[in-house]
Design a protein around this motif. Structure first.
Motif, PDB file in Angstrom:
ATOM      1  N   ALA A  44       0.828  -1.205   0.000  1.00  0.00           N
ATOM      2  CA  ALA A  44       0.000   0.000   0.000  1.00  0.00           C
ATOM      3  C   ALA A  44       0.866   1.260   0.000  1.00  0.00           C
ATOM      4  N   ARG A  45       1.964   1.236   0.742  1.00  0.00           N
ATOM      5  CA  ARG A  45       2.877   2.377   0.751  1.00  0.00           C
ATOM      6  C   ARG A  45       3.461   2.627  -0.637  1.00  0.00           C
ATOM      7  N   PHE A  57      -7.980   4.758 -10.014  1.00  0.00           N
ATOM      8  CA  PHE A  57      -7.894   3.575  -9.158  1.00  0.00           C
ATOM      9  C   PHE A  57      -7.339   2.370  -9.914  1.00  0.00           C
ATOM     10  N   VAL A  58      -7.789   2.173 -11.129  1.00  0.00           N
ATOM     11  CA  VAL A  58      -7.307   1.041 -11.919  1.00  0.00           C
ATOM     12  C   VAL A  58      -5.793   1.132 -12.135  1.00  0.00           C
ATOM     13  N   GLY A  59      -5.290   2.345 -12.253  1.00  0.00           N
ATOM     14  CA  GLY A  59      -3.850   2.536 -12.409  1.00  0.00           C
ATOM     15  C   GLY A  59      -3.087   2.192 -11.145  1.00  0.00           C
ATOM     16  N   ASN A 117      -3.255   6.039   2.023  1.00  0.00           N
ATOM     17  CA  ASN A 117      -4.664   6.211   2.347  1.00  0.00           C
ATOM     18  C   ASN A 117      -5.429   4.900   2.119  1.00  0.00           C
ATOM     19  N   ALA A 118      -6.727   4.930   2.413  1.00  0.00           N
ATOM     20  CA  ALA A 118      -7.548   3.722   2.303  1.00  0.00           C
ATOM     21  C   ALA A 118      -7.614   3.213   0.865  1.00  0.00           C
ATOM     22  N   GLU A 119      -7.601   4.126  -0.102  1.00  0.00           N
ATOM     23  CA  GLU A 119      -7.662   3.724  -1.503  1.00  0.00           C
ATOM     24  C   GLU A 119      -6.427   2.917  -1.901  1.00  0.00           C
ATOM     25  N   ALA A 173      -4.051  -2.250  -3.366  1.00  0.00           N
ATOM     26  CA  ALA A 173      -3.089  -3.320  -3.083  1.00  0.00           C
ATOM     27  C   ALA A 173      -3.795  -4.650  -2.907  1.00  0.00           C
ATOM     28  N   LEU A 174      -4.892  -4.649  -2.167  1.00  0.00           N
ATOM     29  CA  LEU A 174      -5.629  -5.882  -1.915  1.00  0.00           C
ATOM     30  C   LEU A 174      -6.253  -6.437  -3.188  1.00  0.00           C
ATOM     31  N   GLU A 175      -6.744  -5.558  -4.049  1.00  0.00           N
ATOM     32  CA  GLU A 175      -7.328  -6.008  -5.322  1.00  0.00           C
ATOM     33  C   GLU A 175      -6.271  -6.716  -6.170  1.00  0.00           C
TER      34      GLU A 175
END
Length: 215
Positions: A107-108, A119-121, A165-167, A172-174
């Motif tokens: 995520a970092r 987001f897709v990027g 941030n949360a996004e 990362a999880l996706e």
């Protein structure tokens, strides 16, 4: 009676042991099964959850939910379906999942390298990391890939340590769960700032936002 001396025997033992390599002996990864209780079980449950196999509270107790999640993972990856998390199953899971620390690291990287991108990027950037983990030419762990020397600008210039941030966590999880909008890319770059002729030579797969992704 023929007399024997201990000297030849001891010398023989010394010669025999001299051919045994001396070094660090790594303990075998213990198999986890129903009833196991440990931090390893907690890690197993977390990794299975990042892949969508486990839901609910992570307890560190190998219960029926954990066994079912392990069987589903084994089935989907062509492993022996026995509900036991042995070394082979856990090694495979580590290649396609993340633990808590690795998710934070991913995520970092997403935030520092692609905040402001669609987001897709951001998912695509995370996918590049996961694709590198799978590739034999890069380190075999998420952190190994991220901290490989000169691999990512944000690590080199310190932006990596910004708070994601949360996004970024969601992206990362996706990627960990298998969404790969980069189309199996191992590289990405910003064409407006890229100075390496080599990166332009890589086969390009897709452009998302300000990044071109390539293999």
């Amino acid at each position: 009676m023929k007399k024997f001396t201990l000297v030849p025997i001891l010398l023989g033992l010394l010669v025999s042991f001299s051919f045994i390599p001396i070094g660090k002996v790594e303990a075998a990864t213990p198999a986890l099964s129903y009833g196991s209780k440990s931090g390893d079980v907690w890690d197993l449950q977390f990794r299975l959850r990042t892949r969508g196999y486990f839901s609910g509270k992570i307890t560190g107790v190998y219960d029926t939910r954990t066994a079912a999640a392990v069987r589903n993972f084994q089935r989907n990856y062509g492993l022996r379906i026995d509900g036991i998390a042995g070394p082979q199953m856990r090694d495979k899971l580590k290649k396609v999942s993340v633990n808590a620390s690795e998710l934070d690291a991913l995520a970092r990287l997403v935030y520092s390298e692609s905040r402001g991108e669609p987001f897709v990027g951001q998912v695509a950037v995370a996918s590049v990391v996961m694709n590198r983990v799978q590739s034999h030419v890069f380190p075999e762990s998420v952190k190994g890939v991220i901290f490989q020397r000169w691999a990512f600008t944000a690590v080199d210039d310190g932006q990596y340590w910004l708070t994601p941030n949360a996004e970024a966590y969601k992206a990362a999880l996706e990627a960990v769960r298998g969404w790969d909008p980069s189309h199996h890319s191992l590289y990405y770059f910003n064409p407006a700032t890229a100075t390496s002729g080599w990166i332009w030579s890589r086969p390009q797969t897709v452009r998302i936002g300000h990044h071109i992704f390539a293999r």
